[in-house]
Scaffold this active site. Structure first.
Site, PDB file in Angstrom:
ATOM      1  N   TYR A 135     -30.011  96.129  50.042  1.00 55.67           N
ATOM      2  CA  TYR A 135     -31.426  96.609  50.558  1.00 55.67           C
ATOM      3  C   TYR A 135     -32.070  96.922  49.199  1.00 55.67           C
ATOM      4  O   TYR A 135     -33.174  97.450  49.133  1.00 55.67           O
ATOM      5  CB  TYR A 135     -31.392  97.778  51.435  1.00 55.67           C
ATOM      6  CG  TYR A 135     -30.504  97.495  52.743  1.00 55.67           C
ATOM      7  CD1 TYR A 135     -30.994  96.379  53.557  1.00 55.67           C
ATOM      8  CD2 TYR A 135     -29.166  97.901  53.145  1.00 55.67           C
ATOM      9  CE1 TYR A 135     -30.464  96.022  54.766  1.00 55.67           C
ATOM     10  CE2 TYR A 135     -28.646  97.772  54.328  1.00 55.67           C
ATOM     11  CZ  TYR A 135     -29.483  96.430  55.149  1.00 55.67           C
ATOM     12  OH  TYR A 135     -28.741  96.181  56.288  1.00 55.67           O
TER      13      TYR A 135
ATOM     14  N   HIS B 163     -37.134  90.829  55.731  1.00 59.90           N
ATOM     15  CA  HIS B 163     -36.051  91.746  55.688  1.00 59.90           C
ATOM     16  C   HIS B 163     -35.592  91.806  54.328  1.00 59.90           C
ATOM     17  O   HIS B 163     -35.642  90.580  53.506  1.00 59.90           O
ATOM     18  CB  HIS B 163     -34.869  90.839  56.504  1.00 59.90           C
ATOM     19  CG  HIS B 163     -35.159  90.788  57.846  1.00 59.90           C
ATOM     20  ND1 HIS B 163     -35.003  91.661  58.598  1.00 59.90           N
ATOM     21  CD2 HIS B 163     -35.721  89.784  58.567  1.00 59.90           C
ATOM     22  CE1 HIS B 163     -35.393  91.217  59.899  1.00 59.90           C
ATOM     23  NE2 HIS B 163     -35.806  90.217  59.832  1.00 59.90           N
TER      24      HIS B 163
HETATM   25  C1  DQA Z   1     -32.925  94.500  57.473  1.00 54.92           C
HETATM   26  C2  DQA Z   1     -31.735  93.515  58.284  1.00 54.92           C
HETATM   27  C3  DQA Z   1     -30.990  93.934  59.564  1.00 54.92           C
HETATM   28  O1  DQA Z   1     -30.309  93.345  60.011  1.00 54.92           O
HETATM   29  C4  DQA Z   1     -30.459  95.479  59.459  1.00 54.92           C
HETATM   30  O2  DQA Z   1     -30.075  95.881  60.629  1.00 54.92           O
HETATM   31  C5  DQA Z   1     -31.531  96.265  58.848  1.00 54.92           C
HETATM   32  C6  DQA Z   1     -32.415  95.625  57.616  1.00 54.92           C
HETATM   33  C7  DQA Z   1     -33.316  93.981  56.475  1.00 54.92           C
HETATM   34  O3  DQA Z   1     -34.168  94.730  55.856  1.00 54.92           O
HETATM   35  O4  DQA Z   1     -32.402  93.427  55.693  1.00 54.92           O
HETATM   36  O5  DQA Z   1     -31.679  97.669  59.156  1.00 54.92           O
HETATM   37  O6  DQA Z   1     -33.953  94.233  58.550  1.00 54.92           O
END
Ligand code: DQA
Length: 147
Positions: free
Chosen positions: A23, A100
């Site tokens: 992230y 994402h």
């Molecule tokens: C997310 C990817 C999702 O699978 C995960 O549950 C998240 C963050 C991302 O930004 O990569 O909480 O949306």
């Protein structure tokens, strides 16, 4: 002023504490500021909202649908199972870009499926915070072409 709605879903308030390999290192506030700054280059105001509650995300989409020109959304894990969020996005009749931070297609099998994507004009994944910047550009291009 023209407006974009930025929606972040479950657990994204913990950015900065979550696994930086997936992230990145920025907090949600950093990402909201970055995206606000990018939108302002196109003379767009950004309204940012985050919640861990599916219903609150839907309420926010509904209450801003008439006053915004487009949506950037990272639904978090709701991405993978919330048909309610899919419908809410569709019902706004606004162009939406799904973002994402992590590479959802290269992680666990269950993450590779997005049920909200079908209500969006594009899905951007695996580019960390740059994905939000790209989403502003995609949205701007789409809105311009629509005029
Ligand atoms: C997310 C990817 C999702 O699978 C995960 O549950 C998240 C963050 C991302 O930004 O990569 O909480 O949306």
């Amino acid at each position: 002023m023209n407006k974009i709605l930025l929606i972040n879903g479950a657990n994204l308030n913990w950015l900065g504490l979550r696994d930086p390999n997936h992230y990145g290192n920025l907090s949600l506030k950093d990402i909201e500021e970055l995206t606000t700054e990018e939108a302002s280059k196109f003379n767009y105001e950004l309204i940012a909202y985050q919640s861990n509650h599916e219903g609150c995300l839907i309420d926010t989409l509904q209450s801003h649908a008439k006053s915004c020109d487009g949506i950037i959304i990272n639904p978090g894990a709701f991405t993978h199972y919330s048909y309610a969020l899919h419908d809410a996005l569709l019902d706004t009749c606004l162009p939406a870009v799904e973002v994402h931070l992590s590479a959802i297609k290269q992680r666990e099998e269950w993450r590779s499926k997005s049920v909200t994507a079908a209500a969006c004009i594009k899905v951007i994944w695996g580019k960390k915070e740059q994905g939000y910047i790209e989403a502003v550009h995609v949205l701007m291009e789409h809105i311009q072409n629509d005029k």
